[in-house]
Design a protein around this motif. Structure first.
Motif, short mmCIF file in Angstrom:
data_model
loop_
_atom_site.label_atom_id
_atom_site.label_comp_id
_atom_site.label_asym_id
_atom_site.label_seq_id
_atom_site.Cartn_x
_atom_site.Cartn_y
_atom_site.Cartn_z
N PRO A 170 -5.00 4.96 -40.19
CA PRO A 170 -4.00 3.90 -40.40
C PRO A 170 -4.58 2.65 -41.03
N ALA A 171 -5.81 2.28 -40.65
CA ALA A 171 -6.41 1.06 -41.20
C ALA A 171 -6.66 1.21 -42.70
N GLU A 184 -2.49 0.00 -49.19
CA GLU A 184 -1.19 -0.58 -49.50
C GLU A 184 -1.33 -2.05 -49.87
N MET A 185 -2.18 -2.77 -49.15
CA MET A 185 -2.41 -4.19 -49.45
C MET A 185 -3.06 -4.36 -50.81
N HIS A 245 -0.41 -3.84 -53.45
CA HIS A 245 0.47 -5.01 -53.51
C HIS A 245 -0.23 -6.18 -54.20
N LYS A 299 -5.11 3.31 -44.74
CA LYS A 299 -3.81 3.37 -45.41
C LYS A 299 -3.24 1.98 -45.62
N ARG A 300 -3.34 1.14 -44.59
CA ARG A 300 -2.82 -0.23 -44.72
C ARG A 300 -3.60 -1.01 -45.77
N ARG A 301 -4.93 -0.84 -45.80
CA ARG A 301 -5.72 -1.57 -46.79
C ARG A 301 -5.35 -1.13 -48.20
#
Length: 260
Positions: A81-82, A88-89, A92, A84-86
């Motif tokens: 999850p970490a 995505e960031m 963006h 994946k979030r990075r």
């Protein structure tokens, strides 16, 4: 009398108490054979299995061997999850920086067409490289009125943004020595500071701004020609990415103009 003696001799014969070992050894042998069979069944030879299956299929009028069942567990990636979030960031942030680069390119379009301004983007951020001849008179660090208008438009655009901004002053390798600037270090530093002061006047938060004088230490062209020296005399305004990614660092890529 003789029969009585024979019976007494038979009755007095000692009893064998180790007879159970025979049954026990038989049991152990059968148990060993059972485990050997189980091991042989678990370690299936695919080649022999296929030959045996084909033979059975031919004997019973089937279509040959059925495909063996794949009992291997697939090596699937474990979700992170970490990470994946990075990612995505990062996507963006890259989208946001690309939009900012396009806006800067549109704002400085006339100077870009004249070749006096270059807008580039990489993982560090977006850089606007402005030729010093557009901003300053030779040997001076006071912004010309025309350049002040262009930089003020850039400052207005950066005011609505939240990224940190680094302003770098660069010179060629020709020495300078006068009462105001003993060397190119002072000249490059004061020029960078002049651009920072204009951005503050345009509404950019001072805490986001940094002024750096680099003298002639970071040339982008050879100093042995007039054209190269003119290219090296510049101010670079870099909008720093909030999530830099050094692992994917690429050379500066010119930003293409946006479509109509």
């Amino acid at each position: 009398m003789q029969n009585r003696r024979a019976r007494r001799k038979f009755d007095d014969e000692p009893e064998n108490h180790e007879r159970w070992l025979i049954s026990y050894s038989d049991f152990i042998t059968l148990l060993f054979a059972f485990f050997v069979v189980m091991y042989a069944i678990s370690a299936v030879n695919l080649g022999k299995y296929r030959v045996f299956s084909d033979a059975l299929g031919d004997a019973f009028g089937g279509k040959g061997a059925a495909p063996p069942v794949n009992t291997e567990v697939p090596n699937l990636p474990i979700p992170n999850p970490a990470l994946k979030r990075r990612n995505e960031m990062l996507r963006h942030e890259k989208t946001q920086m690309t939009k900012l680069a396009q806006d800067l390119l549109s704002t400085l379009a006339p100077l870009v067409k004249e070749g006096k301004v270059r807008v580039t983007q990489n993982s560090r951020g977006v850089s606007v490289e402005i030729n010093a001849s557009v901003l300053f008179d030779p040997g001076e660090a006071t912004l010309t009125p025309a350049s002040a208008d262009a930089l003020r438009a850039v400052g207005t655009l950066l005011k609505e943004d939240s990224h940190s901004v680094q302003v770098e002053g660069h010179t060629d390798n020709q020495p300078i020595a006068n009462n105001r600037f003993p060397s190119n270090w002072e000249l490059s530093s004061v020029r960078a500071s002049a651009v920072v002061r204009l951005f503050i006047d345009a509404g950019v938060t001072p805490g986001r701004l940094t002024a750096v004088g680099l003298s002639d230490n970071v040339p982008v062209a050879a100093n042995n020609t007039a054209e190269g020296r003119a290219r090296n005399r510049r101010v670079a305004v870099t909008i720093l990415s909030a999530i830099p990614d050094p692992s994917t660092e690429l050379p500066n890529q010119p930003v293409a103009p946006a479509g109509p």
